[in-house]
Design a protein around this motif. Sequence first.
Motif, PDB file in Angstrom:
ATOM      1  N   TRP A  25       4.594   1.509   4.654  1.00 24.25           N
ATOM      2  CA  TRP A  25       3.203   1.785   4.300  1.00 24.25           C
ATOM      3  C   TRP A  25       2.837   3.248   4.559  1.00 24.25           C
ATOM      4  N   LYS A  27       4.294   5.772   3.836  1.00 18.75           N
ATOM      5  CA  LYS A  27       4.611   6.565   2.637  1.00 18.75           C
ATOM      6  C   LYS A  27       3.740   6.167   1.446  1.00 18.75           C
ATOM      7  N   PHE A  28       3.038   5.048   1.551  1.00 18.22           N
ATOM      8  CA  PHE A  28       2.239   4.531   0.434  1.00 18.22           C
ATOM      9  C   PHE A  28       0.835   4.141   0.896  1.00 18.22           C
ATOM     10  N   LYS A  29       0.201   5.026   1.654  1.00 20.18           N
ATOM     11  CA  LYS A  29      -1.153   4.741   2.131  1.00 20.18           C
ATOM     12  C   LYS A  29      -2.112   4.663   0.944  1.00 20.18           C
ATOM     13  N   TYR A  94       0.774  -5.625  -2.073  1.00 23.33           N
ATOM     14  CA  TYR A  94       0.282  -4.258  -1.893  1.00 23.33           C
ATOM     15  C   TYR A  94       1.255  -3.239  -2.471  1.00 23.33           C
ATOM     16  N   PHE A  95       2.535  -3.350  -2.166  1.00 21.07           N
ATOM     17  CA  PHE A  95       3.506  -2.361  -2.628  1.00 21.07           C
ATOM     18  C   PHE A  95       3.667  -2.378  -4.148  1.00 21.07           C
ATOM     19  N   LYS A  96       3.374  -3.507  -4.792  1.00 24.25           N
ATOM     20  CA  LYS A  96       3.426  -3.581  -6.250  1.00 24.25           C
ATOM     21  C   LYS A  96       2.128  -3.092  -6.897  1.00 24.25           C
ATOM     22  N   LYS A  98      -1.481  -0.482  -7.126  1.00 24.60           N
ATOM     23  CA  LYS A  98      -1.737   0.949  -7.315  1.00 24.60           C
ATOM     24  C   LYS A  98      -2.083   1.645  -6.000  1.00 24.60           C
ATOM     25  N   HIS A  99      -1.978   0.917  -4.887  1.00 25.30           N
ATOM     26  CA  HIS A  99      -2.236   1.438  -3.541  1.00 25.30           C
ATOM     27  C   HIS A  99      -3.672   1.916  -3.366  1.00 25.30           C
TER      28      HIS A  99
END
Length: 162
Positions: A25, A27-29, A94-96, A98-99
């Motif tokens: 996460w 890296k993908f906040k 969440y990871f799939k 658009k964040h």
Amino acid sequence: MFGHFGFSYVGFIYLLMLFIPNILWTKFKPVNYQNIVSNENKILLWLERVGQVAVSCVVLIFNDFNLKPFSHWSLWLIISFILMIIYGVFWIRYFKSKHTLKDFYGSLFGIPVPGALLPVLAFLLLGIYWKVIWLIISIIILGIGHIGIQWQHLKECEIENL
């Protein structure tokens, strides 16, 4: 009631299920995440940090959490593990996505703030499973802080329509 010292492989597995997606996460906040973090309640943040350290230590140093012969108490462990699986589903969703903040704080299967509520409930049930008071106390402290902060973020997102 107070626990028996020894390494808990179940606690280690739970921590891996918790930490791996959280590390990813970073890296993908969510977009605009920094805007809402600056307003966090300092008391809730302190409770969250103390609870994180306490829970992480307790689940590793008490071997009570390891698997034992099946009994009616095993139901607590089964439900706890199911909650951790649903927590994994939350992260996959969440990871799939658009964040966005909505993706991160939005409910899952009707569960509000699932990124906070699911692991807190899972660890609470783990504490009940072997009646280790230290985990129950630790997770209550963590839960007040973590769920409180996430709930605050959710409300701020709704107010600002983020």
